[in-house]
Design a protein around this motif. Sequence first.
Motif: not given
Length: 217
Positions: A92-101, A157-172
């Motif tokens: 799940k983290a791998g998919t999120a990070l891949r999508s964000i980048l 908008h930045i990470a997409g609906a599926e990866a937004m939780s991963g981005l929020l985990a990093v920034v928060n």
Amino acid sequence: MARQKQRIADSPVATASDIVTDALTAMGYGAQDAGRLADVMAAASANANTNVEMMGKTFQYAAPIVGALGYNMEDTAVAIGLMANAGIKADKAGTALRSILTRLSAPPKECAEEMERFGISLTDSEGNMKSLTQVTTELRSVFKNLSQTEQTSVAKHIAGAEAMSGLLAVVNATETDFQKLTAAVNESNGAAEQMANTMNDNVGGKLTLLKSKIEGI
């Protein structure tokens, strides 16, 4: 310490070695870097809520884009650890990070608009690639000034609906957790051996064996 022992014990040597060698190849590293990755994963797993095997799975999913962008394993491990602390782990983290980048490097319209709005870029003023830590720090700076509602919208908008939780985990993640994990990973030389030395032979020896096995490939 008991939790650290369990983390290593839950990571079979054979499975872990396959995961690590795959990740090394995808990121563009060679067998000579196996020890370095073992140390990085040991340090990160000891300072975040994850284990070596789950980190390896995350690396497997994200490694191709990480390698393509030229990011290093240390910065990647920090992002992985911060996601793990928020319960986003393994594939799940791998998919999120891949999508964000992927979206940051080739942004669709809504992502490009947010990046322009907040001055987010993967390159500096001279066109050189920033490190992943630099990009992460900039994102954290942007999000700390947003309301919760704004954070959710911008992250989507930045990470997409599926990866937004991963981005929020990093920034928060708290600044304390971010700095602690970053320091641990960047000073990880010898972490695998040190962890093995502080544990009993059956548990600690697994990571040492993993490191030796990969270096021998």
